[in-house]
Design an enzyme around this catalytic site. Structure first.
Site, PDB file in Angstrom:
ATOM      1  N   CYS A 129     -19.590  -6.301   3.759  1.00  0.00           N
ATOM      2  CA  CYS A 129     -18.900  -5.089   4.188  1.00  0.00           C
ATOM      3  C   CYS A 129     -17.605  -5.012   3.377  1.00  0.00           C
ATOM      4  CB  CYS A 129     -18.579  -5.188   5.682  1.00  0.00           C
ATOM      5  SG  CYS A 129     -17.613  -3.784   6.284  1.00  0.00           S
ATOM      6  N   ARG A 165     -17.897  -2.782  18.006  1.00  0.00           N
ATOM      7  CA  ARG A 165     -17.109  -4.002  17.783  1.00  0.00           C
ATOM      8  C   ARG A 165     -15.773  -3.966  18.513  1.00  0.00           C
ATOM      9  NH1 ARG A 165     -16.923  -4.111  12.529  1.00  0.00           N
ATOM     10  NH2 ARG A 165     -19.023  -4.919  12.577  1.00  0.00           N
ATOM     11  N   CYS A 194       0.836  -1.207   0.000  1.00  0.00           N
ATOM     12  CA  CYS A 194       0.000   0.000   0.000  1.00  0.00           C
ATOM     13  C   CYS A 194       0.872   1.259   0.000  1.00  0.00           C
ATOM     14  CB  CYS A 194      -0.921  -0.027   1.220  1.00  0.00           C
ATOM     15  SG  CYS A 194      -2.032   1.394   1.257  1.00  0.00           S
ATOM     16  N   CYS A 250     -19.567   1.958   8.825  1.00  0.00           N
ATOM     17  CA  CYS A 250     -18.807   1.263   9.870  1.00  0.00           C
ATOM     18  C   CYS A 250     -17.557   2.116  10.077  1.00  0.00           C
ATOM     19  CB  CYS A 250     -18.446  -0.141   9.389  1.00  0.00           C
ATOM     20  SG  CYS A 250     -17.300  -0.988  10.510  1.00  0.00           S
ATOM     21  N   CYS A 262       0.267   4.941   6.992  1.00  0.00           N
ATOM     22  CA  CYS A 262      -0.385   4.752   8.299  1.00  0.00           C
ATOM     23  C   CYS A 262       0.606   4.046   9.248  1.00  0.00           C
ATOM     24  CB  CYS A 262      -1.662   3.930   8.133  1.00  0.00           C
ATOM     25  SG  CYS A 262      -2.726   4.565   6.811  1.00  0.00           S
ATOM     26  N   CYS A 269       0.337   0.292  10.332  1.00  0.00           N
ATOM     27  CA  CYS A 269      -0.123  -0.736   9.388  1.00  0.00           C
ATOM     28  C   CYS A 269       0.983  -1.598   8.777  1.00  0.00           C
ATOM     29  CB  CYS A 269      -0.942  -0.089   8.274  1.00  0.00           C
ATOM     30  SG  CYS A 269      -1.661  -1.343   7.181  1.00  0.00           S
ATOM     31  N   CYS A 272     -16.476  -9.268   5.668  1.00  0.00           N
ATOM     32  CA  CYS A 272     -15.859  -7.968   5.393  1.00  0.00           C
ATOM     33  C   CYS A 272     -14.602  -8.136   4.552  1.00  0.00           C
ATOM     34  CB  CYS A 272     -15.532  -7.285   6.719  1.00  0.00           C
ATOM     35  SG  CYS A 272     -14.772  -5.675   6.470  1.00  0.00           S
TER      36      CYS A 272
HETATM   37  N1  SAM Z   1      -6.669   0.370   3.158  1.00  0.00           N
HETATM   38  C1  SAM Z   1      -7.965   0.683   3.642  1.00  0.00           C
HETATM   39  C2  SAM Z   1      -7.941   1.876   4.568  1.00  0.00           C
HETATM   40  O1  SAM Z   1      -6.974   2.056   5.285  1.00  0.00           O
HETATM   41  O2  SAM Z   1      -8.926   2.619   4.571  1.00  0.00           O
HETATM   42  C3  SAM Z   1      -8.679  -0.465   4.298  1.00  0.00           C
HETATM   43  C4  SAM Z   1      -7.934  -1.469   5.175  1.00  0.00           C
HETATM   44  S1  SAM Z   1      -7.209  -0.850   6.672  1.00  0.00           S
HETATM   45  C5  SAM Z   1      -6.171  -2.176   7.122  1.00  0.00           C
HETATM   46  C6  SAM Z   1      -8.554  -0.815   7.823  1.00  0.00           C
HETATM   47  C7  SAM Z   1      -8.293  -0.364   9.211  1.00  0.00           C
HETATM   48  O3  SAM Z   1      -7.623  -1.375   9.946  1.00  0.00           O
HETATM   49  C8  SAM Z   1      -7.446   0.865   9.461  1.00  0.00           C
HETATM   50  O4  SAM Z   1      -8.134   2.062   9.265  1.00  0.00           O
HETATM   51  C9  SAM Z   1      -7.096   0.698  10.933  1.00  0.00           C
HETATM   52  O5  SAM Z   1      -8.064   1.321  11.750  1.00  0.00           O
HETATM   53  C10 SAM Z   1      -7.124  -0.814  11.136  1.00  0.00           C
HETATM   54  N2  SAM Z   1      -5.772  -1.331  11.394  1.00  0.00           N
HETATM   55  C11 SAM Z   1      -4.778  -1.492  10.494  1.00  0.00           C
HETATM   56  N3  SAM Z   1      -3.666  -1.963  11.083  1.00  0.00           N
HETATM   57  C12 SAM Z   1      -3.937  -2.111  12.387  1.00  0.00           C
HETATM   58  C13 SAM Z   1      -3.192  -2.545  13.519  1.00  0.00           C
HETATM   59  N4  SAM Z   1      -1.920  -2.897  13.412  1.00  0.00           N
HETATM   60  N5  SAM Z   1      -3.810  -2.587  14.729  1.00  0.00           N
HETATM   61  C14 SAM Z   1      -5.100  -2.220  14.852  1.00  0.00           C
HETATM   62  N6  SAM Z   1      -5.850  -1.784  13.810  1.00  0.00           N
HETATM   63  C15 SAM Z   1      -5.287  -1.726  12.609  1.00  0.00           C
HETATM   64  C1  DTB Z   2     -11.230  -2.461  11.538  1.00  0.00           C
HETATM   65  O1  DTB Z   2     -11.575  -1.461  12.194  1.00  0.00           O
HETATM   66  N1  DTB Z   2     -10.355  -3.382  11.957  1.00  0.00           N
HETATM   67  C2  DTB Z   2     -10.139  -4.379  10.943  1.00  0.00           C
HETATM   68  C3  DTB Z   2     -11.154  -3.982   9.844  1.00  0.00           C
HETATM   69  N2  DTB Z   2     -11.670  -2.752  10.328  1.00  0.00           N
HETATM   70  C4  DTB Z   2     -10.761  -3.947   8.459  1.00  0.00           C
HETATM   71  C5  DTB Z   2      -8.723  -4.496  10.498  1.00  0.00           C
HETATM   72  C6  DTB Z   2      -7.763  -4.813  11.612  1.00  0.00           C
HETATM   73  C7  DTB Z   2      -6.414  -5.015  11.001  1.00  0.00           C
HETATM   74  C8  DTB Z   2      -5.391  -5.453  12.003  1.00  0.00           C
HETATM   75  C9  DTB Z   2      -4.057  -5.619  11.382  1.00  0.00           C
HETATM   76  C10 DTB Z   2      -3.973  -6.690  10.337  1.00  0.00           C
HETATM   77  O2  DTB Z   2      -4.435  -7.825  10.535  1.00  0.00           O
HETATM   78  O3  DTB Z   2      -3.364  -6.425   9.280  1.00  0.00           O
HETATM   79 FE1  SF4 Z   3      -2.816   1.249   3.375  1.00  0.00          FE
HETATM   80 FE2  SF4 Z   3      -2.739   0.093   5.726  1.00  0.00          FE
HETATM   81 FE3  SF4 Z   3      -3.189   2.699   5.589  1.00  0.00          FE
HETATM   82 FE4  SF4 Z   3      -5.079   0.965   4.734  1.00  0.00          FE
HETATM   83  S1  SF4 Z   3      -4.355   1.204   6.836  1.00  0.00           S
HETATM   84  S2  SF4 Z   3      -4.368   2.828   3.707  1.00  0.00           S
HETATM   85  S3  SF4 Z   3      -3.782  -0.678   3.946  1.00  0.00           S
HETATM   86  S4  SF4 Z   3      -1.310   1.638   4.968  1.00  0.00           S
END
Ligand code: SAM
Ligand code: DTB
Ligand code: SF4
Length: 336
Positions: free
Chosen positions: A151, A283, A76, A211, A80, A83, A120
């Site tokens: 979702c 959730r 990506c 959501c 973030c 992430c 989802c």
């Molecule tokens: N790429 C898209 C976005 O960011 O909008 C969708 C997928 S993203 C992984 C969805 C959400 O997962 C993020 O907004 C964040 O709140 C959550 N998330 C990602 N990594 C995480 C982590 N290490 N621990 C907890 N929540 C996480």
């Molecule tokens: C949300 O709030 N938590 C989920 C879902 N929406 C997409 C994602 C959590 C991701 C945790 C890190 C991972 O597994 O990559």
């Molecule tokens: Fe990309 Fe992860 Fe940010 Fe979603 S949360 S936009 S997958 S870097």
């Protein structure tokens, strides 16, 4: 002196909580100071209040199960800080192109057989390209025809994209605000808070359920957690579904090594979400594997009534299904 019953002001909030109001004309429904005061309450008073609100609107022993799948993993372009899928961090996540519709349908059927009611689909994109969106609409259509709620979480949406997803049968779109506006720039720089609010508006306008939640444990203050809850609760209307994630610390991400937040602070955040967004499904999202069963039980007492179910989130682990079934049996909690 703290009081265990709802104040007249809070009862008023509850009655008006889901009415569609023009935020431009009306003052915010929840002042941030009120939310800070909630978070500052003695723990028992806060949980009692949250449980009272919870019982007014929900079956206290029912829980909703959503299963996640990563339909496009890693690589990506965003930054973030939490992430594991951001290309710029070296986290060991294997990049994976978009999955086939058939493999997604197979995973959704298996999730349904295990008791999930919502499926989802997440993608590591800044936002979907038109070609991606077309394949997504096929997936949504196919999952929907299994009789599951759908979702998707695909990043930022351009005008018109939400409508295409809605036309395909999308029930919910997940797009998190993640944290307070003030703390946000400490975590992400490649997209702005306003970009997120704009996407949420696109989703609302397309008639798709919202959501939207955030992450706790990123080194933010209690006031920043209040700021996140205020933003969510003052969306008009507030989200139907509110995921509260406990940061999963992944090696290679900038937030790896952040001082661990006391789990009671996480439980307090769940309680504040429940009190300020009484009708929402709250959730208990990422981070359950790192949490004791007792802390999870406190989250349910604080008003959480949904979890991610299945042994994987997107790239990180979640409790095993059997372990979860044993926990819900012990707590006498049943699927919605
Ligand atoms: N790429 C898209 C976005 O960011 O909008 C969708 C997928 S993203 C992984 C969805 C959400 O997962 C993020 O907004 C964040 O709140 C959550 N998330 C990602 N990594 C995480 C982590 N290490 N621990 C907890 N929540 C996480
Ligand atoms: C949300 O709030 N938590 C989920 C879902 N929406 C997409 C994602 C959590 C991701 C945790 C890190 C991972 O597994 O990559
Ligand atoms: Fe990309 Fe992860 Fe940010 Fe979603 S949360 S936009 S997958 S870097």
């Amino acid at each position: 002196m703290h009081c265990n019953s709802l104040t007249a002001n809070q009862t008023d909030h509850l009655e008006n909580a889901n009415s569609i109001t023009d935020v431009a004309k009306k003052p915010p429904k929840w002042d941030i100071e009120e939310i800070k005061a909630l978070l500052d309450k003695p723990f028992n008073d806060l949980i009692f209040q949250a449980q009272q609100v919870h019982r007014q609107y929900h079956n206290a022993n029912a829980i909703q199960f959503s299963t996640l799948i990563s339909v496009k993993t890693g690589g990506c372009p965003e930054d973030c800080g939490y992430c594991p899928q951001a290309a710029r961090y070296h986290t060991g996540v294997d990049n994976q192109d978009m999955l086939s519709v058939d493999s997604v349908v197979e995973a959704a059927s298996a999730a349904k057989a295990q008791g999930a009611t919502r499926f989802c689909m997440g993608a590591a994109w800044r936002g979907p390209k038109q070609r991606d969106l077309e394949k997504m609409t096929e997936m949504i259509n196919a999952v929907k025809s299994l009789g599951m709620e759908t979702c998707a979480t695909l990043g930022m949406l351009k005008p018109g994209q939400a409508k295409q997803l809605g036309d395909a049968g999308l029930d919910y779109y997940n797009h998190n605000l993640d944290t307070s506006p003030e703390f946000y720039s400490e975590v992400i720089s490649t997209r702005q808070y306003q970009d997120r609010l704009n996407t949420l508006q696109e989703v609302r306008d397309a008639g798709i359920n919202v959501c939207c939640g955030g992450i706790v444990g990123m080194g933010e203050t209690r006031d920043a957690r209040a700021g996140l809850i205020a933003q969510l609760a003052n969306l008009s209307p507030y989200p139907e579904s509110v995921p509260i994630n406990y940061l999963v610390q992944v090696e290679g991400t900038p937030l790896h090594g952040t001082a661990k937040l006391d789990p009671f602070e996480f439980v307090r955040t769940i309680a504040a979400a429940r009190i300020t967004m009484p009708k929402a499904m709250v959730r208990l999202s990422a981070g359950r594997r790192e949490m004791s069963e007792s802390v999870q039980a406190l989250c349910f007492l604080a008003g959480a009534n949904s979890v991610f179910y299945g042994d994987k989130l997107l790239t990180t682990g979640n409790p095993e299904v059997q372990q979860d079934q044993a926990l819900f049996d012990k707590l006498g909690m049943r699927s919605l």
